[in-house]
Design an enzyme around this catalytic site. Structure first.
Site, short mmCIF file in Angstrom:
data_model
loop_
_atom_site.label_atom_id
_atom_site.label_comp_id
_atom_site.label_asym_id
_atom_site.label_seq_id
_atom_site.Cartn_x
_atom_site.Cartn_y
_atom_site.Cartn_z
N GLY A 31 0.86 -1.24 -0.09
CA GLY A 31 0.12 -0.02 0.04
C GLY A 31 0.79 1.33 -0.10
O GLY A 31 2.05 1.23 -0.32
N HIS A 34 2.59 4.35 -4.98
CA HIS A 34 3.21 5.30 -5.82
C HIS A 34 3.26 5.00 -7.27
O HIS A 34 2.66 3.85 -7.84
CB HIS A 34 4.58 5.72 -5.11
N GLY A 36 5.58 3.60 -8.79
CA GLY A 36 6.25 2.55 -9.15
C GLY A 36 5.30 1.28 -9.09
O GLY A 36 5.34 0.49 -9.98
N HIS A 37 4.53 1.29 -7.96
CA HIS A 37 3.38 0.34 -7.87
C HIS A 37 2.43 0.54 -9.15
O HIS A 37 2.13 -0.64 -9.75
CB HIS A 37 2.38 0.69 -6.75
N GLY A 147 8.82 -5.62 -8.80
CA GLY A 147 9.49 -4.40 -9.23
C GLY A 147 10.98 -4.81 -9.14
O GLY A 147 11.44 -5.39 -8.19
N GLN A 148 11.78 -4.25 -10.17
CA GLN A 148 13.27 -4.42 -10.27
C GLN A 148 13.83 -3.74 -9.01
O GLN A 148 14.89 -4.28 -8.51
CB GLN A 148 13.79 -4.24 -11.64
N SER A 186 7.91 4.18 -0.75
CA SER A 186 6.70 4.64 0.09
C SER A 186 7.80 5.19 1.35
O SER A 186 7.21 6.01 2.08
CB SER A 186 6.03 3.31 0.68
#
Ligand code: AMP
Length: 281
Positions: A31, A34, A36-37, A147-148, A186
């Protein structure tokens, strides 16, 4: 978008999608979403019929002195952002339901969890692989994206899925960065103005390492020393580690060869930031 909190309900929804022949794409998150998510949601959407995003701050992956209690949360905002992307389901389970007392079972990718970030965070990756196994069993995705930015996590999940014959395709999405190169996280919210400015050194040091490799440098020690010099020139930086490893088994490399992962962790005030870059030699 449907917000599902109940585990049994999520299982039965996923079963129905599967019976209808729908391909389920999954993005696990903690949660406080941002860019990236959101980039991962867009990526998995291209490859599936139904997109499920979980929001769950997983107690199991926090050490006793880490920021579980303060971990930033804004569920209303998260739900709005996911709705804007036409996500099908936000799965928001409760901690008690995920780990009812007494809880005994863990999943661990032993060899890969004790290096890099695992060295200073014992039990962290065991928490990650355990929660991902549970989430995979509940959401039943055909494809899941990581994510990388959390490179070690992506390697470990890929290995777990292979070793345990889980029928899930794991893909990784590129690291999303702020304009000045800082990886979006985050935890960037913890940074004060000076720390935020200093933290850009992480990306600069990775780019410097990349250009050294591209110019022919193969001595891992020399590259790490240069990165360390750059990072430690910033007053607020407290370097935890710099590692140069192969991308499959995460073995430290003295002489660089093949596809390598240059990874680091560094504290700025109370924020622990990680970043990495993959370079082919
Ligand atoms: P978290 O909520 O921190 O557990 O992250 C959920 C997923 O988002 C993980 O797969 C992370 O690797 C990914 N992620 C976090 N930050 C970024 C970023 N800056 N770029 C791409 N993916 C990210």
């Amino acid at each position: 978008m449907k917000v599902v909190r109940d585990i049994e309900e999520m299982v039965s929804i996923s079963n129905s999608f599967r019976e209808e022949g729908k391909r389920i794409g999954f993005v696990p998150t903690m949660g406080y979403l941002h860019e990236g998510h959101l980039s991962l949601v867009r990526l998995v959407k291209e490859k599936s019929d139904i997109v499920v995003v979980s929001i769950f701050v997983n107690l199991l992956q926090f050490g006793p002195k880490e920021d579980f209690k303060e971990y930033p949360k804004d569920l209303d905002r998260d739900i709005k952002l996911l709705e804007e992307l036409n996500t099908d389901i936000a799965f928001v389970p409760d901690g008690q339901d995920m780990y009812p007392e007494p809880y005994f079972t863990n999943v661990e990718v032993t060899e890969l969890g004790n290096v890099l970030c695992g060295r200073k965070r014992p039990g962290f990756f065991k928490g990650v692989t355990t929660v991902c196994t549970k989430l995979f069993n509940i959401v039943k995705p055909h494809i899941a994206v990581f994510g990388q930015k959390d490179a070690q996590q992506a390697v470990i999940i890929t290995k777990m899925v292979k070793d345990l014959n889980m029928d899930i395709e794991i893909i990784t999405g590129p690291t999303v960065r702020e304009e000045d190169g800082l990886a979006v996280s985050s935890r960037n919210i913890y940074l004060c103005e000076e720390e935020r400015k200093d933290a850009t050194v992480l990306y600069h040091s990775l780019k410097r390492a990349e250009s050294m490799v591209k110019a022919g440098e193969r001595d891992g020690k020399k590259i790490k020393a240069e990165m360390q010099r750059m990072i430690e020139s910033k007053d607020s930086a407290k370097l935890e580690y710099i590692s140069i490893v192969d991308t499959k088994e995460l073995n430290e490399l003295e002489t660089l060869k093949g596809e390598i992962l240059i990874a680091l962790a560094c504290h700025f005030g109370k924020a622990r930031l990680i970043d990495n870059i993959v370079v082919a030699c």
